[in-house]
Design a protein around this motif. Sequence first.
Motif, short mmCIF file in Angstrom:
data_model
loop_
_atom_site.label_atom_id
_atom_site.label_comp_id
_atom_site.label_asym_id
_atom_site.label_seq_id
_atom_site.Cartn_x
_atom_site.Cartn_y
_atom_site.Cartn_z
N GLU A 82 -18.76 -16.22 29.16
CA GLU A 82 -19.28 -17.12 28.13
C GLU A 82 -19.66 -18.50 28.66
O GLU A 82 -20.28 -19.28 27.96
N ARG A 83 -19.31 -18.80 29.92
CA ARG A 83 -19.60 -20.14 30.44
C ARG A 83 -21.10 -20.32 30.64
O ARG A 83 -21.80 -19.39 31.04
N TRP A 84 -21.56 -21.54 30.39
CA TRP A 84 -22.97 -21.82 30.58
C TRP A 84 -23.40 -21.60 32.02
O TRP A 84 -24.52 -21.13 32.30
N SER A 85 -22.52 -21.90 32.97
CA SER A 85 -22.87 -21.74 34.39
C SER A 85 -23.19 -20.28 34.71
O SER A 85 -24.09 -19.99 35.52
N ASP A 96 -34.51 -12.38 31.46
CA ASP A 96 -35.41 -12.82 30.39
C ASP A 96 -34.66 -13.21 29.13
O ASP A 96 -35.16 -14.00 28.33
N ASP A 97 -33.47 -12.64 28.94
CA ASP A 97 -32.67 -12.96 27.76
C ASP A 97 -31.23 -12.59 28.05
O ASP A 97 -30.93 -11.93 29.06
N TYR A 98 -30.32 -12.99 27.16
CA TYR A 98 -28.88 -12.96 27.46
C TYR A 98 -28.11 -12.66 26.18
O TYR A 98 -28.37 -13.29 25.15
N VAL A 99 -27.20 -11.71 26.22
CA VAL A 99 -26.31 -11.43 25.10
C VAL A 99 -24.88 -11.38 25.63
O VAL A 99 -24.60 -10.73 26.63
N THR A 100 -23.99 -12.09 24.94
CA THR A 100 -22.59 -12.16 25.36
C THR A 100 -21.76 -11.14 24.60
O THR A 100 -21.89 -10.99 23.39
N LYS A 101 -20.90 -10.43 25.33
CA LYS A 101 -19.97 -9.47 24.71
C LYS A 101 -18.82 -10.25 24.06
O LYS A 101 -18.37 -11.25 24.62
N PRO A 102 -18.29 -9.75 22.92
CA PRO A 102 -18.78 -8.62 22.13
C PRO A 102 -20.05 -8.99 21.37
O PRO A 102 -20.28 -10.16 21.06
N PHE A 103 -20.86 -8.00 21.08
CA PHE A 103 -22.14 -8.26 20.44
C PHE A 103 -22.39 -7.22 19.35
O PHE A 103 -21.73 -6.17 19.30
N GLU A 104 -23.33 -7.53 18.48
CA GLU A 104 -23.78 -6.57 17.49
C GLU A 104 -24.89 -5.72 18.12
O GLU A 104 -25.82 -6.25 18.73
N THR A 105 -24.78 -4.42 17.99
CA THR A 105 -25.79 -3.52 18.57
C THR A 105 -27.18 -3.85 18.04
O THR A 105 -28.17 -3.81 18.77
N ALA A 106 -27.26 -4.21 16.76
CA ALA A 106 -28.55 -4.55 16.16
C ALA A 106 -29.20 -5.73 16.89
O ALA A 106 -30.42 -5.76 17.08
N GLU A 107 -28.38 -6.70 17.32
CA GLU A 107 -28.93 -7.85 18.03
C GLU A 107 -29.54 -7.42 19.36
O GLU A 107 -30.61 -7.91 19.75
N VAL A 108 -28.86 -6.52 20.05
CA VAL A 108 -29.38 -6.01 21.32
C VAL A 108 -30.74 -5.35 21.10
O VAL A 108 -31.70 -5.58 21.85
N LEU A 109 -30.84 -4.54 20.04
CA LEU A 109 -32.09 -3.86 19.75
C LEU A 109 -33.20 -4.84 19.41
O LEU A 109 -34.34 -4.70 19.87
N PHE A 110 -32.89 -5.85 18.59
CA PHE A 110 -33.88 -6.85 18.23
C PHE A 110 -34.39 -7.58 19.48
O PHE A 110 -35.60 -7.77 19.66
#
Length: 223
Positions: A82-85, A96-110
């Motif tokens: 989760e650190r910005w570094s 190109d983009d970044y998702v932090t765990k835990p995540f919503e599957t729908a967000e990954v798809l979007f």
Amino acid sequence: MKVLLVEDDTALAQALGEAFVEAGLLWEHAANGEAADYLVRVEAYDAVILDLGLPDGDGTRWLAAWREDGIDLPVLVLTARERWSDKAAGFSAGADDYVTKPFETAEVLFRLRALVRRSHGHAHPILKLGELALDTHTGSVTLAGRPITLTAQESRLLAYLLHAAPRIVTRTELSEHVYDRDHEPDSNVIDVQISRLRRKLGNQRIETLRGQGYRLVALEETP
């Protein structure tokens, strides 16, 4: 759309894979960076989902190598960091983009669909060509405002042609991006499915260019 998921957590990979199938996507799995590196270099994908905490090295190592070698397909990073570094390191390596765990599957798809759209030069989630429209979020297709019912394979085929339009798409490209690697079609199968799409969309909407491939074209709008 065909996606490579690089994730060493088998349960998470399977859960994401099931969501991809439900959303009409094709996917393949690599459990480590070495396997992913091989697949990225020999197979065709529309995007990569890359975990950073891989058993054989940080995911940024592999990502940086792909970018250095001119492999420019969209990459969505997944990580528990989760650190910005750590996020900055991912972007600096070429994410190109970044998702932090835990995540919503729908967000990954979007996010995944948005990356693929933008890689083809489309900013809006609804792809339009003349009276033909595809909502990339829902997968729904309309022609002159009228809903069109397509099979899962027909939907993948149309989506790829729409993303690429007005570019000509070769048979090889369709085979690599629209069909599962273990069930690659022969030319007749592609011809049959193109014919089915023509029956639903209109014969003139998909051009066949002999020796080159197929192209989706816009027809004049009805008054």
